[in-house]
Design a protein around this motif. Structure first.
Motif, PDB file in Angstrom:
ATOM      1  N   ARG A  66      -6.476 -15.369 -25.539  1.00  0.00           N
ATOM      2  CA  ARG A  66      -5.817 -14.709 -24.438  1.00  0.00           C
ATOM      3  C   ARG A  66      -6.681 -13.816 -23.757  1.00  0.00           C
ATOM      4  NH1 ARG A  66      -0.357 -11.509 -25.828  1.00  0.00           N
ATOM      5  NH2 ARG A  66       0.229 -13.677 -26.516  1.00  0.00           N
ATOM      6  N   PRO A  67      -6.796 -13.820 -22.332  1.00  0.00           N
ATOM      7  CA  PRO A  67      -7.826 -13.114 -21.713  1.00  0.00           C
ATOM      8  C   PRO A  67      -7.442 -11.509 -21.752  1.00  0.00           C
ATOM      9  CG  PRO A  67      -7.029 -14.892 -20.364  1.00  0.00           C
ATOM     10  CD  PRO A  67      -6.093 -14.938 -21.518  1.00  0.00           C
ATOM     11  N   ASP A  68      -8.280 -10.761 -21.972  1.00  0.00           N
ATOM     12  CA  ASP A  68      -7.957  -9.400 -21.903  1.00  0.00           C
ATOM     13  C   ASP A  68      -8.097  -8.703 -20.563  1.00  0.00           C
ATOM     14  OD1 ASP A  68      -7.725  -6.648 -22.764  1.00  0.00           O
ATOM     15  OD2 ASP A  68     -10.097  -6.544 -23.526  1.00  0.00           O
ATOM     16  N   ARG A  69      -6.920  -8.260 -20.107  1.00  0.00           N
ATOM     17  CA  ARG A  69      -6.774  -8.086 -18.652  1.00  0.00           C
ATOM     18  C   ARG A  69      -6.113  -6.515 -18.777  1.00  0.00           C
ATOM     19  NH1 ARG A  69      -9.445 -11.946 -16.318  1.00  0.00           N
ATOM     20  NH2 ARG A  69      -8.441 -13.843 -16.507  1.00  0.00           N
ATOM     21  N   PRO A  70      -6.564  -5.723 -17.931  1.00  0.00           N
ATOM     22  CA  PRO A  70      -5.855  -4.574 -17.847  1.00  0.00           C
ATOM     23  C   PRO A  70      -4.305  -4.607 -17.314  1.00  0.00           C
ATOM     24  CG  PRO A  70      -7.323  -4.704 -15.941  1.00  0.00           C
ATOM     25  CD  PRO A  70      -7.552  -5.593 -16.807  1.00  0.00           C
ATOM     26  N   ALA A  71      -3.621  -3.553 -17.631  1.00  0.00           N
ATOM     27  CA  ALA A  71      -2.027  -3.518 -17.116  1.00  0.00           C
ATOM     28  C   ALA A  71      -1.971  -3.367 -15.557  1.00  0.00           C
ATOM     29  CB  ALA A  71      -0.951  -2.490 -18.113  1.00  0.00           C
ATOM     30  N   SER A  72      -1.209  -4.083 -14.999  1.00  0.00           N
ATOM     31  CA  SER A  72      -0.985  -3.889 -13.533  1.00  0.00           C
ATOM     32  C   SER A  72       0.297  -2.970 -13.354  1.00  0.00           C
ATOM     33  CB  SER A  72      -0.950  -5.322 -12.923  1.00  0.00           C
ATOM     34  OG  SER A  72      -0.678  -5.110 -11.296  1.00  0.00           O
ATOM     35  N   ALA A  73       0.071  -1.636 -13.422  1.00  0.00           N
ATOM     36  CA  ALA A  73       1.209  -0.826 -13.596  1.00  0.00           C
ATOM     37  C   ALA A  73       1.775  -0.348 -12.020  1.00  0.00           C
ATOM     38  CB  ALA A  73       1.171   0.303 -14.318  1.00  0.00           C
ATOM     39  N   ALA A  97       0.727  -1.355   0.045  1.00  0.00           N
ATOM     40  CA  ALA A  97       0.104   0.030  -0.045  1.00  0.00           C
ATOM     41  C   ALA A  97       0.890   1.166  -0.144  1.00  0.00           C
ATOM     42  CB  ALA A  97      -1.111  -0.069   1.229  1.00  0.00           C
ATOM     43  N   ARG A  98       2.035   1.230   0.741  1.00  0.00           N
ATOM     44  CA  ARG A  98       2.900   2.330   0.890  1.00  0.00           C
ATOM     45  C   ARG A  98       3.393   2.567  -0.536  1.00  0.00           C
ATOM     46  NH1 ARG A  98       4.423   0.310   6.048  1.00  0.00           N
ATOM     47  NH2 ARG A  98       6.388  -0.242   5.185  1.00  0.00           N
ATOM     48  N   ALA A  99       3.879   1.658  -1.270  1.00  0.00           N
ATOM     49  CA  ALA A  99       4.307   1.945  -2.609  1.00  0.00           C
ATOM     50  C   ALA A  99       3.555   1.879  -3.708  1.00  0.00           C
ATOM     51  CB  ALA A  99       5.393   0.378  -2.784  1.00  0.00           C
ATOM     52  N   GLY A 100       2.225   1.758  -3.346  1.00  0.00           N
ATOM     53  CA  GLY A 100       1.290   1.777  -4.374  1.00  0.00           C
ATOM     54  C   GLY A 100       1.443   0.952  -5.645  1.00  0.00           C
ATOM     55  N   VAL A 101       1.698  -0.324  -5.268  1.00  0.00           N
ATOM     56  CA  VAL A 101       1.690  -1.537  -6.095  1.00  0.00           C
ATOM     57  C   VAL A 101       1.057  -2.555  -5.364  1.00  0.00           C
ATOM     58  CG1 VAL A 101       4.051  -0.835  -6.900  1.00  0.00           C
ATOM     59  CG2 VAL A 101       4.029  -2.317  -4.904  1.00  0.00           C
ATOM     60  N   VAL A 102       0.748  -3.459  -6.474  1.00  0.00           N
ATOM     61  CA  VAL A 102       0.215  -5.014  -6.163  1.00  0.00           C
ATOM     62  C   VAL A 102       1.500  -5.876  -5.974  1.00  0.00           C
ATOM     63  CG1 VAL A 102      -1.772  -4.680  -7.363  1.00  0.00           C
ATOM     64  CG2 VAL A 102      -0.031  -5.677  -8.519  1.00  0.00           C
ATOM     65  N   ASP A 103       1.136  -7.223  -5.402  1.00  0.00           N
ATOM     66  CA  ASP A 103       2.323  -7.946  -5.134  1.00  0.00           C
ATOM     67  C   ASP A 103       3.003  -8.413  -6.478  1.00  0.00           C
ATOM     68  OD1 ASP A 103       3.813  -9.935  -3.068  1.00  0.00           O
ATOM     69  OD2 ASP A 103       2.768 -11.192  -4.469  1.00  0.00           O
ATOM     70  N   ALA A 104       4.335  -8.562  -6.338  1.00  0.00           N
ATOM     71  CA  ALA A 104       5.128  -8.879  -7.757  1.00  0.00           C
ATOM     72  C   ALA A 104       5.000 -10.411  -8.056  1.00  0.00           C
ATOM     73  CB  ALA A 104       6.483  -8.741  -7.693  1.00  0.00           C
ATOM     74  N   GLY A 105       4.958 -11.398  -7.040  1.00  0.00           N
ATOM     75  CA  GLY A 105       4.952 -12.818  -7.281  1.00  0.00           C
ATOM     76  C   GLY A 105       3.447 -13.117  -7.514  1.00  0.00           C
ATOM     77  N   GLY A 106       2.460 -12.440  -7.074  1.00  0.00           N
ATOM     78  CA  GLY A 106       1.014 -12.491  -7.493  1.00  0.00           C
ATOM     79  C   GLY A 106       0.833 -12.175  -8.741  1.00  0.00           C
ATOM     80  N   ARG A 107       1.470 -11.133  -9.401  1.00  0.00           N
ATOM     81  CA  ARG A 107       1.174 -10.899 -10.585  1.00  0.00           C
ATOM     82  C   ARG A 107       1.823 -11.556 -11.749  1.00  0.00           C
ATOM     83  NH1 ARG A 107      -0.963  -8.937 -15.050  1.00  0.00           N
ATOM     84  NH2 ARG A 107       0.237  -7.720 -16.389  1.00  0.00           N
ATOM     85  N   GLY A 108       2.645 -12.433 -11.335  1.00  0.00           N
ATOM     86  CA  GLY A 108       3.489 -13.526 -12.291  1.00  0.00           C
ATOM     87  C   GLY A 108       2.622 -14.585 -11.980  1.00  0.00           C
ATOM     88  N   LEU A 109       2.020 -15.005 -11.133  1.00  0.00           N
ATOM     89  CA  LEU A 109       1.035 -16.180 -11.076  1.00  0.00           C
ATOM     90  C   LEU A 109      -0.135 -15.880 -11.776  1.00  0.00           C
ATOM     91  CD1 LEU A 109       0.358 -19.029 -10.254  1.00  0.00           C
ATOM     92  CD2 LEU A 109      -0.828 -17.949  -8.232  1.00  0.00           C
ATOM     93  N   CYS A 110      -0.783 -14.678 -11.979  1.00  0.00           N
ATOM     94  CA  CYS A 110      -1.704 -14.150 -12.573  1.00  0.00           C
ATOM     95  C   CYS A 110      -1.503 -14.526 -14.309  1.00  0.00           C
ATOM     96  CB  CYS A 110      -2.216 -12.872 -12.427  1.00  0.00           C
ATOM     97  SG  CYS A 110      -3.079 -12.768 -10.940  1.00  0.00           S
ATOM     98  N   LEU A 111      -0.225 -14.052 -14.564  1.00  0.00           N
ATOM     99  CA  LEU A 111       0.007 -14.343 -15.964  1.00  0.00           C
ATOM    100  C   LEU A 111       0.320 -15.729 -16.389  1.00  0.00           C
ATOM    101  CD1 LEU A 111       3.071 -11.767 -16.187  1.00  0.00           C
ATOM    102  CD2 LEU A 111       0.928 -11.577 -17.193  1.00  0.00           C
TER     103      LEU A 111
END
Length: 533
Positions: free
Chosen positions: A211-218, A184-198
């Motif tokens: 291919r699922p149409d997903r918004p970017a997780s910036a 929350a402090r960094a304003g990001v989602v979890d990096a490992g979780g993002r990899g699993l989503c991919l």
């Protein structure tokens, strides 16, 4: 759409997942703020799945003696490769997820929706159990959400279950900043979780063809100076220690207790007899000793967090170097022209270490070109690392592979990315050599007598002849029969005059669309080395 998950689909999933991780590697690295903000989660996941893919490619067609199904065997190969090549927290946990999947479907005749849901549930439970102090808002939370949604779908339809799991993973990823203050402090989602989503989206694409149409997780616009939250109230630890361990389960349980008292971020995955251990500690020696007390630790890796960048934005240029082991005056000149440090064949650990330090570089790639030199290079790399030099050993087995690796170097890439590119180029180069037999022997190609010409492809005798030129030409034909666009010829110190010209002319006539490059290698006891790319 696929109705069942078979071995071919597993193979496509591994390739598609790896491609997705590579496309988003920089993004995932940038998300990495927990548990240590060292900007390498994307890189670690790519390296881990690269190892899984290599294991899968080596042995997909061979079923084991146990009762594993073809799809179960393929998943077990993936899991084994990931276990042996796992990097970082996320890579180790991913290897356990793959193992859980593999164990769940190993003997299941057909994997439809419900079977996959059960496998995802078992995989999530196995990964959760492997982490000593699980934390919400991480890859584990995303995996649990995916497994729960797959179970809730309550369907035999494989596409339905895949879509449910992948969609729930994305939603769980969006919740991770609410669960973990560091995110929350960094304003990001979890990096490992993002990899699993991919990876789950890649599975959806394999099963459905879409291919699922997903918004970017910036990530957020600015990453604040990070003070990593720890899962305990312990002080910040200075080192990440990883190693493979051959040990009995009872001994591993004791080691786990010892390591838990020494540090945090402890993950122990695998099973009898091979385990992968990951922990953050201050006392590296005590962590390794815990492994020694439990069994046989090897491939020990130590990373000092103070040496890692706090962020990883875009390519980074820094002073790098390469050290190549090669015997022969011509080879030395070839590699020197590439701007690398050259060591004569069969160096000692001290000689390799001295060459690494002689480069004066902070990051060094070593190309050993021989299995024995590779072992020496690995020991030297670990010693150099303790002195503050980051060293990666690309496991080349022939000088032609080293030339292929050096050809793709790019100082504009991050070091880890460059090492991956070099390793891939070397692995894509098939190598061979021609030698004279010095005694009678029985080879896989038949018996040979002293003076016979032996053509070895990647270490195995494939052809036995009496005429050197004819055998060399036949060897190149055999290699190009499997495809190829570029042939590299290195003629040795005892090669007769005109050997390379004769082989080059043969290729030009027989394979007119193949490019040939020939150089004097000067290598002893080997009239010709061949590389095909």
């Amino acid at each position: 759409m696929l109705e069942t998950l078979d071995a071919a689909a597993v193979r496509r999933w591994c390739a598609g997942g790896l491609a997705a991780l590579r496309r988003h590697q920089g993004e995932i690295d940038e998300l990495n703020v927990y548990p240590v903000p060292d900007g390498d989660t994307g890189t670690n996941l790519v390296l881990t799945l690269t190892s899984a893919q290599q294991a899968l490619a080596m042995d997909l067609e061979t079923l084991p003696a146990d009762a594993s199904t073809p799809h179960g065997h393929a998943l077990r190969l993936m899991a084994r490769g990931a276990l042996l090549g796992a990097r970082g927290n996320s890579g180790v946990i991913l290897s356990q997820l793959l193992r859980g999947l593999a164990d769940a479907v190993a003997t299941v005749p057909v994997v439809r929706g419900r079977e996959l849901a059960t496998a995802l549930r078992d995989a999530s439970a196995a990964a959760h159990a492997a982490v000593t102090r699980p934390v919400e808002g991480t890859l584990l939370s995303v995996a649990a959400a995916a497994a729960g949604a797959a179970q809730a779908a309550d369907s035999d339809d494989l596409p339905t279950v895949c879509r449910a799991a992948a969609g729930a993973a994305v939603r769980a990823l969006a919740r991770t900043p609410q669960q973990l203050p560091a995110l929350a402090r960094a304003g990001v989602v979890d990096a490992g979780g993002r990899g699993l989503c991919l990876l789950l989206d890649a599975l959806v694409e394999v099963v459905t063809g879409e291919r699922p149409d997903r918004p970017a997780s910036a990530p957020g616009p600015v990453r604040p100076p990070a003070e990593p939250d720890r899962p305990t109230d312990s002080t910040e630890y200075a080192y990440e220690v990883q190693f493979l361990l051959d040990a009995e389960p009872a001994a591993v349980a004791g080691m786990r207790d010892t390591l838990a008292a020494l540090g945090d971020s402890l993950v122990v995955v695998g099973g009898d007899p091979t385990w992968h251990v990951h922990v953050h500690v201050d006392d590296v020696g005590a962590a390794v000793e815990a492994g020694v007390a439990a069994g046989r630790p090897y491939q020990i890796s130590v990373t000092r967090f103070a040496d890692q960048p706090a962020t990883a934005v875009g390519p980074v240029a820094e002073h790098r170097a390469a050290v190549v082991v090669a015997a022969g005056a011509g080879l030395a000149e070839l590699f020197a022209a590439e701007g690398v440090t050259v060591l004569a064949g069969d160096p000692s650990t001290g000689e390799v270490l001295a060459a690494i330090h002689r480069t004066g570089a902070a990051r060094v790639v070593v190309l050993p070109n021989d299995p024995a030199a590779r072992a020496v290079a690995g020991v030297a790399a670990r010693a150099a690392h303790r002195a503050g030099v980051e060293v990666s050993v690309v496991p080349t087995r022939s000088p032609v592979q080293a030339l292929a690796a050096l050809a793709v170097r790019d100082p504009g890439r991050r070091f880890a990315d460059d090492v991956i590119a070099m390793a891939e180029a070397a692995g894509a180069c098939r190598y061979a050599e021609v030698r004279r037999a010095d005694r009678e022997a029985l080879t896989v190609a038949g018996p040979c007598r002293p003076g016979d010409v032996l053509a070895l492809v990647e270490g195995e005798v494939h052809l036995i002849g009496t005429d050197l030129v004819d055998t060399c030409a036949a060897l190149v034909d055999r290699m190009l029969g499997g495809g190829g666009e570029l042939v590299t010829l290195l003629w040795g110190a005892d090669a007769p005059t005109g050997l390379a010209d004769a082989v080059s002319a043969h290729v030009a006539q027989r394979w007119p669309f193949v490019e040939v490059q020939a150089y004097p290698g000067g290598q002893p006891h080997c009239p010709l080395m061949v590389g095909v790319e």
